[in-house]
Scaffold this active site. Structure first.
Site, PDB file in Angstrom:
ATOM      1  N   LYS A   1       7.457  -4.974  -1.777  1.00  0.00           N
ATOM      2  CA  LYS A   1       8.879  -4.155  -1.266  1.00  0.00           C
ATOM      3  C   LYS A   1       8.766  -4.086   0.282  1.00  0.00           C
ATOM      4  CE  LYS A   1      12.906  -2.495  -2.133  1.00  0.00           C
ATOM      5  NZ  LYS A   1      13.954  -3.751  -2.081  1.00  0.00           N
TER       6      LYS A   1
ATOM      7  N   LYS B   1      16.625 -15.180  -4.463  1.00  0.00           N
ATOM      8  CA  LYS B   1      16.747 -14.446  -5.523  1.00  0.00           C
ATOM      9  C   LYS B   1      16.079 -15.098  -6.688  1.00  0.00           C
ATOM     10  CE  LYS B   1      17.571 -10.729  -4.413  1.00  0.00           C
ATOM     11  NZ  LYS B   1      17.026 -10.965  -3.079  1.00  0.00           N
TER      12      LYS B   1
ATOM     13  N   GLU C   1      12.035 -15.682  -6.259  1.00  0.00           N
ATOM     14  CA  GLU C   1      11.412 -14.496  -6.283  1.00  0.00           C
ATOM     15  C   GLU C   1      11.148 -14.063  -7.641  1.00  0.00           C
ATOM     16  OE1 GLU C   1      12.467 -11.131  -3.661  1.00  0.00           O
ATOM     17  OE2 GLU C   1      14.263 -11.759  -3.952  1.00  0.00           O
TER      18      GLU C   1
ATOM     19  N   GLU D   1      21.043 -16.741  -0.119  1.00  0.00           N
ATOM     20  CA  GLU D   1      20.308 -15.801  -1.003  1.00  0.00           C
ATOM     21  C   GLU D   1      20.120 -15.829  -2.486  1.00  0.00           C
ATOM     22  OE1 GLU D   1      19.076 -13.107  -0.414  1.00  0.00           O
ATOM     23  OE2 GLU D   1      19.578 -11.390  -1.906  1.00  0.00           O
TER      24      GLU D   1
ATOM     25  N   ASN E   1      -3.435   2.091   4.899  1.00  0.00           N
ATOM     26  CA  ASN E   1      -2.418   1.012   4.763  1.00  0.00           C
ATOM     27  C   ASN E   1      -2.567   0.483   6.099  1.00  0.00           C
ATOM     28  OD1 ASN E   1      -0.156  -0.638   4.442  1.00  0.00           O
ATOM     29  ND2 ASN E   1       1.244   1.286   4.696  1.00  0.00           N
ATOM     30  N   GLY E   2      -2.597  -0.869   6.211  1.00  0.00           N
ATOM     31  CA  GLY E   2      -2.248  -1.715   7.308  1.00  0.00           C
ATOM     32  C   GLY E   2      -3.838  -2.548   7.634  1.00  0.00           C
TER      33      GLY E   2
ATOM     34  N   TRP F   1      -2.358  -3.229  -1.702  1.00  0.00           N
ATOM     35  CA  TRP F   1      -1.980  -4.622  -1.834  1.00  0.00           C
ATOM     36  C   TRP F   1      -2.838  -5.207  -1.006  1.00  0.00           C
ATOM     37  CZ3 TRP F   1      -0.210  -8.766   1.121  1.00  0.00           C
ATOM     38  CH2 TRP F   1       0.416  -9.616   0.752  1.00  0.00           C
TER      39      TRP F   1
ATOM     40  N   ARG G   1       6.496  -0.529  -3.997  1.00  0.00           N
ATOM     41  CA  ARG G   1       6.181  -0.904  -2.772  1.00  0.00           C
ATOM     42  C   ARG G   1       5.322  -2.407  -2.879  1.00  0.00           C
ATOM     43  NH1 ARG G   1       6.531   2.504   1.674  1.00  0.00           N
ATOM     44  NH2 ARG G   1       4.992   1.490   2.719  1.00  0.00           N
TER      45      ARG G   1
ATOM     46  N   HIS H   1      23.962 -35.384   4.136  1.00  0.00           N
ATOM     47  CA  HIS H   1      22.770 -35.714   4.945  1.00  0.00           C
ATOM     48  C   HIS H   1      21.310 -35.745   4.530  1.00  0.00           C
ATOM     49  CE1 HIS H   1      25.728 -35.645   8.130  1.00  0.00           C
ATOM     50  NE2 HIS H   1      26.365 -34.637   7.614  1.00  0.00           N
TER      51      HIS H   1
ATOM     52  N   CYS I   1       0.919  -1.176   0.021  1.00  0.00           N
ATOM     53  CA  CYS I   1      -0.037   0.015   0.059  1.00  0.00           C
ATOM     54  C   CYS I   1       0.785   1.476   0.070  1.00  0.00           C
ATOM     55  CB  CYS I   1      -1.023  -0.001   1.217  1.00  0.00           C
ATOM     56  SG  CYS I   1      -2.188  -1.207   0.959  1.00  0.00           S
TER      57      CYS I   1
HETATM   58  C1  F6R Z   1      14.145 -10.435  -1.178  1.00  0.00           C
HETATM   59  C2  F6R Z   1      13.559  -9.100  -0.237  1.00  0.00           C
HETATM   60  C3  F6R Z   1      13.052  -9.609   0.907  1.00  0.00           C
HETATM   61  C4  F6R Z   1      13.351  -8.343   2.082  1.00  0.00           C
HETATM   62  C5  F6R Z   1      12.455  -8.746   3.311  1.00  0.00           C
HETATM   63  C6  F6R Z   1      12.922  -7.799   4.212  1.00  0.00           C
HETATM   64  O1  F6R Z   1      15.064  -9.893  -2.224  1.00  0.00           O
HETATM   65  O2  F6R Z   1      13.971  -8.024  -0.834  1.00  0.00           O
HETATM   66  O3  F6R Z   1      13.345 -10.824   1.291  1.00  0.00           O
HETATM   67  O4  F6R Z   1      14.899  -8.434   2.261  1.00  0.00           O
HETATM   68  O5  F6R Z   1      11.118  -8.560   3.080  1.00  0.00           O
HETATM   69  O6  F6R Z   1      12.692  -6.431   4.032  1.00  0.00           O
HETATM   70  P1  F6R Z   1      13.270  -5.182   4.638  1.00  0.00           P
HETATM   71  O7  F6R Z   1      14.822  -5.316   4.410  1.00  0.00           O
HETATM   72  O8  F6R Z   1      12.637  -3.975   4.027  1.00  0.00           O
HETATM   73  O9  F6R Z   1      12.772  -5.220   6.303  1.00  0.00           O
END
Ligand code: F6R
Length: 616
Positions: free
Chosen positions: A611, A489, A492, A485, A102-103, A76, A27, A508, A2
């Site tokens: 985001k 990546k 997602e 990581e 938002n929320g 969202w 976002r 294991h 949002c």
């Molecule tokens: C993955 C990604 C998410 C954020 C997570 C935490 O690429 O961006 O896994 O790292 O949602 O977000 P922040 O850092 O904003 O708390």
């Protein structure tokens, strides 16, 4: 999640709102809407499911009146699907007032029941419409938007940023926040509200972050902030450190490509001012008070997703350098396991946005239990640093692509600076050791630039692998979180099943997954750090290769031992072992991005993701 924009001033509100919503697109959202009050004092609303372009098409097909007061929203979906009807704004007082939010209003069911019993009707399935109807009733009772709004927010439970405007009071927008972000943009004869500064940075870089449980009223000439009881509150303005161009694509194919290219600069900016002549000092930590860091006997890092993997990397360095035990916990698991916290426990939260609700709640829990809280954050004025005892900002600049890249390397850098500062305070490293480590860190930006160049081999590989059904990632020691990581990546961005494993864990269980042609990325530790670890990982490569795996090794330049067993090698510059993750992650970020692009996917806004995850 949002995005929220509010405007009062002298410009066409519609244009300001749509521009702000465009900048907040990153976002994550699935519908959008605006409400404006025209000069005749009529409120107009347009809202549409889908991308912002669906809303602008709708506005083109069915133009609405325009004026100099308005609110805009990207939603969202939480309560009710992403439909036109559920999109914000929601109306109250028979269409005379509009509300965006938002929320999650946790007591919305009880409030809705009360309003239904009083004869009110609802169009949508949202919790927000309940607030709009309630506000309408309070407005009719008081005739004053600010007073009515104060009464309403006092009754809401949960997390919310909420904005409202009423056609009988043009030139006024009211907003409030609890556990959810809201920032004021201070203009000349105009003022703005936004979920974050991106909402208004093209108009003003002077901003004020609103505190917890506060209400703001903006008019073109004034900004008033009170608490929920109506008592006035002093606020501090700050200057946004970046301009609007920093959050633009600037000729790159995607924000992600641009942000990966900015990684050398992100690390250099995070180091700047914190290492001088080999001496490391993070001045923001002074806010903790004398002796606090020296007395810490345990560190718990809390974060989610990529930020948690940065925490896992940081653990190796902080523990080794400062000799303080470090644990890493996912924010959403942390408080539910009732962790043992004391005044000598330091909880470090890591959050790019500074708004992740799970992490915010972990910080609040830690502080209520008496622990000391330090935040590592990339966003000025965000909630988590404000709720912490001290904040160490990463200076990566705005990160717009949903998938985190430059913030990740900046977070590791900030944790390393913290670890070296702590080691100095506690006397656990000699001057020579500190200098060697700071030299390594200051050399990283140039090595990152070399790594970006070396990663050009990744693009054809990603294209070739676009049809893969699953990809595995292996790493050991600091390479383990990098494997995790790399897998995140790929999941997602490219929607491919991907898993990261500690290389030692292979035998294991996970080795059963290996079959002919299975792609496996292996992050190979430097033989100069630990010959033993290096040998073990090379053995792992041989084991999976013998079972048909196609191996892509990320190894340091000149590591001849991997060459006979790897199908592809991406060579990264030599760095001390603890610093390798900063380099090794780059090819993996690029791989995920290129593979998603090869599949024709939206690299910047993968499906279902937001985001900023501002609900739990
Ligand atoms: C993955 C990604 C998410 C954020 C997570 C935490 O690429 O961006 O896994 O790292 O949602 O977000 P922040 O850092 O904003 O708390």
């Amino acid at each position: 999640m949002c995005g929220i924009v509010g405007y009062v001033g002298h410009e066409r509100a519609l244009e300001v709102l749509l521009g702000g919503l465009k900048r907040l697109e990153y976002r994550g959202y699935d519908s959008a809407g605006v409400a404006v009050i025209d000069p005749a004092g009529d409120l107009h609303v347009a809202k549409k499911a889908g991308r912002l372009s669906a809303l602008t098409d709708e506005l083109r097909a069915h133009p609405i009146g325009d004026g100099a007061t308005g609110i805009g929203h990207t939603r969202w979906a939480t309560h009710g699907g992403p439909t036109d009807v559920n999109a914000h704004p929601h109306l109250g007082d028979e269409g005379r007032l509009a509300v965006i939010h938002n929320g999650i209003i946790e007591n919305f069911a009880a409030l809705k029941e009360e309003l239904l019993a009083a004869g009110e009707t609802f169009e949508s399935e949202t919790d927000t419409e309940v607030a709009a109807i309630l506000l309408g009733r309070e407005y009719r009772a008081t005739g004053d938007l600010v007073e009515a709004f104060r009464r309403v927010v006092g009754r809401l439970e949960g997390a919310f940023t909420i904005l409202a405007t009423h056609q009988e009071q043009p030139g006024v927008v009211v907003g409030a926040r609890r556990n959810s972000p809201l920032v004021i943009g201070l203009g000349d004869g105009e003022n703005f509200l936004g979920s974050d500064v991106a909402a208004f940075v093209e108009h003003t870089r002077r901003a004020v972050a609103i505190g917890q449980d506060q209400i703001v009223t903006i008019t073109p000439e004034s900004v008033t902030v009170t608490d929920f009881a109506g008592e006035s509150v002093e606020v501090d303005a700050f200057d946004v450190a970046w301009d609007a161009s920093a959050s633009e694509k600037g000729g790159w194919s995607s924000f992600m490509a641009k942000e990966i290219s900015e990684e050398p600069e992100a690390v250099a900016n995070t180091i700047r001012g914190r290492i001088e002549d080999g001496h490391v000092s993070v001045p923001e930590l002074d806010a903790l008070g004398d002796g606090v860091l020296a007395g810490i006997d345990r560190i718990i890092i809390v974060a989610c997703g990529t930020a948690a993997y940065a925490g896992m990397v940081g653990r190796y360095a902080i523990e080794k350098w400062s000799r303080v035990p470090v644990e890493v916990d996912l924010s959403h698991e942390f408080r539910y396991r009732e962790p043992v916290l004391t005044p000598t426990t330091l909880v470090i939260s890591i959050s790019q946005s500074g708004e992740t609700m799970d992490t915010l709640m972990a910080v609040k829990y830690a502080r209520e239990a008496g622990a000391v809280a330090v935040s590592v954050c990339n966003t000025q004025g965000a909630t988590i640093p404000r709720e912490s005892d001290a904040a160490v900002y990463t200076h990566a600049g705005p990160e717009v692509a949903v998938a985190s890249t430059k913030a990740f390397v900046a977070q590791i850098t900030a944790l390393y600076l913290f670890g070296l500062h702590l080691a100095r305070v506690r006397g656990t490293m000699s001057e020579a050791q500190l200098t060697a480590a700071t030299d390594e860190l200051t050399a990283i930006p140039a090595k990152l630039a070399q790594t970006l160049k070396a990663s050009e081999v990744i693009e054809p590989l990603a294209k070739w692998m676009a049809d893969s059904r699953a990809v595995l990632f292996l790493g050991r020691h600091v390479g383990y979180p990098i494997a995790l990581e790399g897998a995140l990546k790929l999941k997602e961005l490219a929607y491919i099943h991907a898993e990261g494993f500690a290389a030692g864990e292979l035998k294991h269980g996970p080795i059963a997954l290996i079959e002919a042609g299975q792609p496996v990325f292996v992050v190979v530790p430097s033989p100069r750090g630990s010959a033993e670890m290096h040998k073990k990982v090379v053995s792992n490569i041989q084991e999976i290769r013998a079972r048909g795996a196609r191996v892509i090794a990320i190894a340091e330049q000149g590591d001849a031992a991997v060459l006979p067993f790897a199908d592809e090698v991406v060579a990264i510059p030599l760095a001390a072992p603890l610093f390798e993750p900063l380099l090794a992650v780059i090819p993996l970020q690029i791989f995920a991005m290129e593979l998603a692009a090869a599949k024709g996917l939206d690299v910047d806004q993968p499906r279902n993701l937001a985001k900023s995850v501002t609900v739990e």
